[in-house]
Scaffold this active site. Structure first.
Site, short mmCIF file in Angstrom:
data_model
loop_
_atom_site.label_atom_id
_atom_site.label_comp_id
_atom_site.label_asym_id
_atom_site.label_seq_id
_atom_site.Cartn_x
_atom_site.Cartn_y
_atom_site.Cartn_z
N CYS A 115 2.62 -5.80 11.95
CA CYS A 115 2.08 -4.38 11.82
C CYS A 115 1.38 -3.99 13.12
O CYS A 115 0.70 -4.59 13.61
CB CYS A 115 1.48 -3.98 10.44
N GLU A 147 7.02 -11.64 3.90
CA GLU A 147 6.59 -11.82 2.35
C GLU A 147 7.33 -10.77 1.35
O GLU A 147 7.38 -9.59 1.66
CB GLU A 147 5.18 -11.85 2.15
N CYS A 186 7.48 -6.19 -4.33
CA CYS A 186 6.91 -5.31 -3.27
C CYS A 186 7.59 -6.11 -2.13
O CYS A 186 7.25 -7.27 -2.13
CB CYS A 186 5.31 -5.73 -3.44
N CYS A 216 -6.89 -5.49 6.87
CA CYS A 216 -5.40 -5.79 6.33
C CYS A 216 -5.08 -7.07 7.23
O CYS A 216 -4.96 -7.28 8.31
CB CYS A 216 -4.53 -4.67 6.45
N CYS A 245 -0.80 -8.79 0.54
CA CYS A 245 0.03 -8.82 1.56
C CYS A 245 -0.42 -9.32 3.07
O CYS A 245 -1.50 -8.98 3.23
CB CYS A 245 0.86 -7.60 1.82
N CYS A 288 -5.27 -1.62 10.69
CA CYS A 288 -6.18 -1.41 9.90
C CYS A 288 -7.05 -2.56 9.70
O CYS A 288 -6.97 -3.72 9.68
CB CYS A 288 -5.74 -1.31 8.38
N1 SAH Z 1 1.45 0.40 5.65
C1 SAH Z 1 1.68 1.04 4.33
C2 SAH Z 1 2.25 -0.13 3.37
C3 SAH Z 1 1.52 -1.63 3.58
S1 SAH Z 1 -0.02 -1.69 2.86
C4 SAH Z 1 0.19 1.65 4.18
O1 SAH Z 1 -0.72 1.47 4.76
O2 SAH Z 1 0.33 2.06 2.97
C5 SAH Z 1 0.07 -1.55 1.23
C6 SAH Z 1 -1.09 -1.34 0.75
O3 SAH Z 1 -2.08 -2.45 1.00
C7 SAH Z 1 -2.05 0.02 1.44
O4 SAH Z 1 -2.65 0.84 0.63
C8 SAH Z 1 -2.97 -1.20 2.23
O5 SAH Z 1 -4.20 -0.21 2.60
C9 SAH Z 1 -3.50 -2.17 1.14
N2 SAH Z 1 -4.32 -3.18 1.74
C10 SAH Z 1 -4.01 -3.78 2.86
N3 SAH Z 1 -4.84 -4.75 3.06
C11 SAH Z 1 -5.59 -4.97 1.85
C12 SAH Z 1 -6.68 -5.62 1.26
N4 SAH Z 1 -7.30 -6.84 2.16
N5 SAH Z 1 -7.14 -5.59 -0.11
C13 SAH Z 1 -6.56 -4.59 -0.58
N6 SAH Z 1 -5.65 -3.84 -0.28
C14 SAH Z 1 -5.12 -3.79 0.97
#
Ligand code: SAH
Length: 342
Positions: A110, A90, A103, A117, A329, A114
Site C-alpha cells: 500500500c 492476505e 476480508c 499499519c 492485515c 499510515c
Molecule cells: N486502505 C483502506 C482499507 C484497508 S485498512 C483503509 O484505510 O480503510 C482496513 C482498516 O484497518 C482501516 O481502518 C485501517 O486503518 C485499519 N488498521 C490498519 N492498521 C491497523 C492496526 N495496526 N490496528 C487496527 N486497525 C488497523
C-alpha cells in the site's frame, strides 16, 4: 494473454463471437470460472478445440495457499496466498452469527503510509487484478468449505487507489451467474481519497462505506495518516456529506484507538462536533500492535465511547477476532517478506 477471469459475461460472449463460437459459450465459461476451475480442460461442456484455444490464449489465475493459520479461539482463518508472479496477499475468513465474512486485499502492499499499519511498510508493489480479488473470495470458500455471504474490502491496500479494478471486482462477485453476493453484503473501507469518494458516490452502489478517520483534526490526522496532509479533515467530511446526499447511504467511520495519540476527551468532543446529528456510526477499533510501530493500544476506549454516546452518536467497539494468529492485515505478508530476505 487474456486474463479471462477478469472479464464480464458480456465481454467473454463478445470474445466467443470473434472466435466464431455460439454466444451461449460466454455464460458457460463465466460459470466455470466462477466455480473455481483450475484448468480449462475441466470445462467439460465445451468442445475440445475450444478448451485448447482457451488454454493457448488465456491465463487462468490460481492462487496457491502459501500459509494458513486457524484461530483456536474463534475459528478465524487467515490465508496467505501466493499469486502467479510470486507476490503474496492476505485474506481473512471470520465466522460471525450473520454469516461467514471474508476480508480481502486489493493491492500488493500500500502507498498510503499510515503510521500504525503493517501493510504500508514496504510501499505498494502493484495493484491486484479483478480476477485476483475474486480468487480470494472464491478459493477461500473452496479451501475452507464454508459458504461465504459477506465481503469486506479491509485487507491490504487502498480500494479507491485501485478504483477501476475494485468496481469491476464488485460487478463480477455480484453476478447472478457467479458468486452472486449482494452489494448490501459488501463493505468497502477507505482512508478517504476525496476524488475517489466522489467517483464512487456517482455509482450509487448499495454497499456499506467505511471511512478510516482515526482523528478529528488535522494536527493529529496529519501525524498518523500522511494522506491527510494534502486534503484535510474538513474537505474529507464535506466529501462524506456529498456521498450521503448522492447515495442516501450513511457512512460508518472507523477510529483506531491509540494510546495518547487520538484518545483524549478533546478528540472525542471534536469527533462529536463533526458527527452529531448526522446519524453516522463510529466503529472504535482497538489498535493491533505492529512490531515496527511505537504505538500502543488506548486504555480509554470505553470512556471515549461513552462520551460520544452522550451526544447521541452510536459508537461500537470492534470485537477482536483471531487474536492468537496474525490476523490483522499486513502482518503475515510482512513476516514472510522478512523470512524471504534472510
Ligand atoms: N486502505 C483502506 C482499507 C484497508 S485498512 C483503509 O484505510 O480503510 C482496513 C482498516 O484497518 C482501516 O481502518 C485501517 O486503518 C485499519 N488498521 C490498519 N492498521 C491497523 C492496526 N495496526 N490496528 C487496527 N486497525 C488497523
Amino acid at each position: 494473454m487474456l486474463e479471462i477471469k477478469s472479464m464480464t459475461i458480456a465481454e467473454i460472449t463478445q470474445l466467443m463471437g470473434q472466435w466464431g463460437e455460439p454466444s451461449f459459450r460466454g455464460k458457460q465459461i463465466f460459470q466455470w470460472l466462477h466455480r473455481g476451475v483450475t484448468s480449462f480442460e475441466d470445462m467439460t461442456n465445451l468442445s475440445k478445440p475450444l478448451r485448447e484455444k482457451l488454454a493457448r490464449e488465456c491465463i487462468l489465475t490460481i492462487p496457491v495457499v502459501e500459509q494458513k493459520q486457524i484461530s483456536r479461539e474463534d475459528g478465524t482463518i487467515k490465508y496467505l496466498w501466493r499469486l502467479g508472479d510470486g507476490n503474496c496477499v492476505e485474506t481473512v475468513l471470520m465466522r460471525y452469527h450473520h454469516g461467514n465474512t471474508v476480508c480481502i486485499s486489493c493491492q500488493v502492499g500500500c502507498r498510503m503510509g499510515c503510521a500504525f499499519c503493517a501493510s504500508t511498510i514496504g510501499g505498494k508493489v502493484r495493484d491486484l487484478t479483478p480476477a485476483e480479488m475474486l480468487d480470494q473470495v472464491l478459493f477461500t470458500q473452496i479451501d475452507s468449505g464454508l459458504p461465504i455471504s459477506n465481503i469486506v474490502l479491509m485487507g491490504i491496500g487502498e480500494p479507491l487507489d485501485n478504483f477501476d479494478t475494485v468496481l469491476r471486482f464488485l460487478e463480477l462477485v455480484n453476478s447472478p451467474d457467479g458468486m452472486n453476493i449482494g452489494m448490501r453484503h459488501i463493505s468497502l473501507s477507505t482512508c478517504g481519497l476525496v476524488e475517489g469518494l466522489d467517483r464512487l458516490a456517482e455509482k450509487k452502489l448499495q454497499l456499506t462505506l467505511s471511512v478510516s478517520l482515526h482523528a478529528p483534526d488535522d494536527a493529529t490526522r496529519n501525524q498518523i495518516m500522511p494522506v491527510n496532509r494534502s486534503v484535510g479533515v474538513a474537505k474529507l467530511m464535506a466529501a462524506c456529506e456529498r456521498y450521503f446526499k448522492t447515495t442516501g447511504r450513511r457512512i460508518s467511520f472507523e477510529y483506531i484507538m491509540i494510546d495518547g495519540m487520538n484518545d483524549t476527551d478533546e478528540h472525542a468532543d471534536k469527533l462529536g462536533d463533526w458527527l452529531e446529528g448526522t446519524g453516522s456510526h463510529v466503529n472504535l477499533i482497538p489498535l493491533n500492535e505492529v512490531a515496527e510501530s511505537p504505538f500502543k493500544p488506548s486504555r480509554r476506549v470505553r470512556e471515549f465511547q461513552k462520551r460520544l454516546e452522550k451526544r447521541g452518536i452510536t459508537a461500537t467497539v470492534r470485537r477482536k477476532l483471531g487474536g492468537d494468529i496474525d490476523a490483522s492485515c499486513g502482518q503475515l505478508r510482512r513476516k514472510r517478506m522478512e523470512e524471504e530476505r534472510t
